[in-house]
Design a protein around this motif. Structure first.
Motif, PDB file in Angstrom:
ATOM      1  N   VAL A  56     -90.750  38.205  19.313  1.00  0.00           N
ATOM      2  CA  VAL A  56     -90.058  39.054  18.510  1.00  0.00           C
ATOM      3  C   VAL A  56     -90.498  38.627  17.073  1.00  0.00           C
ATOM      4  O   VAL A  56     -90.725  39.230  16.183  1.00  0.00           O
ATOM      5  N   TYR A  57     -90.780  37.171  16.814  1.00  0.00           N
ATOM      6  CA  TYR A  57     -91.169  36.654  15.529  1.00  0.00           C
ATOM      7  C   TYR A  57     -92.788  37.146  15.391  1.00  0.00           C
ATOM      8  O   TYR A  57     -93.010  37.646  13.987  1.00  0.00           O
ATOM      9  N   ALA A  58     -93.516  37.178  16.314  1.00  0.00           N
ATOM     10  CA  ALA A  58     -94.939  37.660  16.105  1.00  0.00           C
ATOM     11  C   ALA A  58     -94.661  39.335  15.530  1.00  0.00           C
ATOM     12  O   ALA A  58     -95.388  39.453  14.622  1.00  0.00           O
ATOM     13  N   GLU A  59     -93.862  40.108  16.200  1.00  0.00           N
ATOM     14  CA  GLU A  59     -93.595  41.597  15.900  1.00  0.00           C
ATOM     15  C   GLU A  59     -93.209  41.583  14.358  1.00  0.00           C
ATOM     16  O   GLU A  59     -93.497  42.401  13.456  1.00  0.00           O
ATOM     17  N   VAL A  60     -92.172  40.742  13.980  1.00  0.00           N
ATOM     18  CA  VAL A  60     -91.778  40.616  12.560  1.00  0.00           C
ATOM     19  C   VAL A  60     -92.860  40.210  11.414  1.00  0.00           C
ATOM     20  O   VAL A  60     -93.103  40.873  10.415  1.00  0.00           O
ATOM     21  N   ALA A  61     -93.525  39.282  12.063  1.00  0.00           N
ATOM     22  CA  ALA A  61     -94.825  38.836  11.196  1.00  0.00           C
ATOM     23  C   ALA A  61     -95.629  40.063  10.907  1.00  0.00           C
ATOM     24  O   ALA A  61     -96.308  40.388   9.747  1.00  0.00           O
ATOM     25  N   LYS A  62     -96.122  40.679  11.908  1.00  0.00           N
ATOM     26  CA  LYS A  62     -97.021  41.763  12.026  1.00  0.00           C
ATOM     27  C   LYS A  62     -96.475  43.086  11.073  1.00  0.00           C
ATOM     28  O   LYS A  62     -97.192  43.501  10.257  1.00  0.00           O
ATOM     29  N   ALA A  63     -95.203  43.226  11.169  1.00  0.00           N
ATOM     30  CA  ALA A  63     -94.470  44.152  10.323  1.00  0.00           C
ATOM     31  C   ALA A  63     -94.244  43.733   8.815  1.00  0.00           C
ATOM     32  O   ALA A  63     -94.867  44.521   7.667  1.00  0.00           O
ATOM     33  N   ALA A  64     -94.215  42.604   8.626  1.00  0.00           N
ATOM     34  CA  ALA A  64     -94.165  42.136   7.370  1.00  0.00           C
ATOM     35  C   ALA A  64     -95.491  42.264   6.790  1.00  0.00           C
ATOM     36  O   ALA A  64     -95.591  42.483   5.490  1.00  0.00           O
ATOM     37  N   ALA A  65     -96.560  41.972   7.207  1.00  0.00           N
ATOM     38  CA  ALA A  65     -97.916  41.764   6.801  1.00  0.00           C
ATOM     39  C   ALA A  65     -98.259  43.143   6.599  1.00  0.00           C
ATOM     40  O   ALA A  65     -98.931  43.459   5.431  1.00  0.00           O
ATOM     41  N   ALA A  66     -97.743  44.012   7.325  1.00  0.00           N
ATOM     42  CA  ALA A  66     -98.062  45.829   7.156  1.00  0.00           C
ATOM     43  C   ALA A  66     -97.354  46.088   5.596  1.00  0.00           C
ATOM     44  O   ALA A  66     -98.223  46.671   5.049  1.00  0.00           O
ATOM     45  N   VAL A  67     -96.342  45.413   5.473  1.00  0.00           N
ATOM     46  CA  VAL A  67     -95.702  45.932   4.335  1.00  0.00           C
ATOM     47  C   VAL A  67     -96.304  45.369   3.060  1.00  0.00           C
ATOM     48  O   VAL A  67     -96.644  46.051   2.220  1.00  0.00           O
ATOM     49  N   ALA A  68     -96.789  44.165   3.268  1.00  0.00           N
ATOM     50  CA  ALA A  68     -97.406  43.372   2.335  1.00  0.00           C
ATOM     51  C   ALA A  68     -98.651  44.244   1.998  1.00  0.00           C
ATOM     52  O   ALA A  68     -98.968  44.311   0.655  1.00  0.00           O
ATOM     53  N   ALA A  69     -99.569  44.636   2.770  1.00  0.00           N
ATOM     54  CA  ALA A  69    -100.427  45.183   2.725  1.00  0.00           C
ATOM     55  C   ALA A  69    -100.531  46.720   1.974  1.00  0.00           C
ATOM     56  O   ALA A  69    -101.197  46.843   1.116  1.00  0.00           O
ATOM     57  N   GLU A  70     -99.561  47.244   2.351  1.00  0.00           N
ATOM     58  CA  GLU A  70     -99.167  48.557   1.636  1.00  0.00           C
ATOM     59  C   GLU A  70     -98.894  48.476   0.277  1.00  0.00           C
ATOM     60  O   GLU A  70     -99.282  49.214  -0.597  1.00  0.00           O
ATOM     61  N   THR A  71     -98.039  47.291   0.012  1.00  0.00           N
ATOM     62  CA  THR A  71     -97.334  47.319  -1.312  1.00  0.00           C
ATOM     63  C   THR A  71     -98.347  46.565  -2.349  1.00  0.00           C
ATOM     64  O   THR A  71     -98.359  46.724  -3.369  1.00  0.00           O
ATOM     65  N   SER A  72     -99.631  46.007  -1.870  1.00  0.00           N
ATOM     66  CA  SER A  72    -100.510  45.602  -2.738  1.00  0.00           C
ATOM     67  C   SER A  72    -101.498  46.493  -2.920  1.00  0.00           C
ATOM     68  O   SER A  72    -102.489  46.397  -3.689  1.00  0.00           O
ATOM     69  N   ARG A  73    -101.414  47.724  -2.274  1.00  0.00           N
ATOM     70  CA  ARG A  73    -102.583  48.810  -2.629  1.00  0.00           C
ATOM     71  C   ARG A  73    -102.152  49.341  -3.965  1.00  0.00           C
ATOM     72  O   ARG A  73    -101.451  49.516  -4.703  1.00  0.00           O
TER      73      ARG A  73
END
Length: 73
Positions: A56-73
């Motif tokens: 569960v925590y790995a999936e949260v980390a993956k989702a948060a990293a994806a959000v961070a990548a999208e917002t940094s564009r």
């Protein structure tokens, strides 16, 4: 009177925190998998719980990293 303070975390902070928790719980599952103490039935329960939390925590980390990548564009 009580004052509440809100603390917000960035997506990167959430990802780092969740990844640390995933590693923590994966390590716990590994310790139970490789320990000789207790009964196998109890150890399997702990392994399942800690393994599930790690996932569960790995999936949260993956989702948060994806959000961070999208917002940094």
């Amino acid at each position: 009177m009580t004052t509440q303070t809100e603390t917000t975390m960035t997506s990167q902070e959430i990802a780092a925190h969740a990844l640390a928790k995933a590693v923590k719980y994966a390590d716990r599952a590994d310790r139970y998998a490789n320990s000789g103490r207790g009964t196998d039935e109890i150890n399997h329960s702990y392994i399942a719980v800690y393994g599930g939390l790690a996932t569960v925590y790995a999936e949260v980390a993956k989702a948060a990293a994806a959000v961070a990548a999208e917002t940094s564009r």
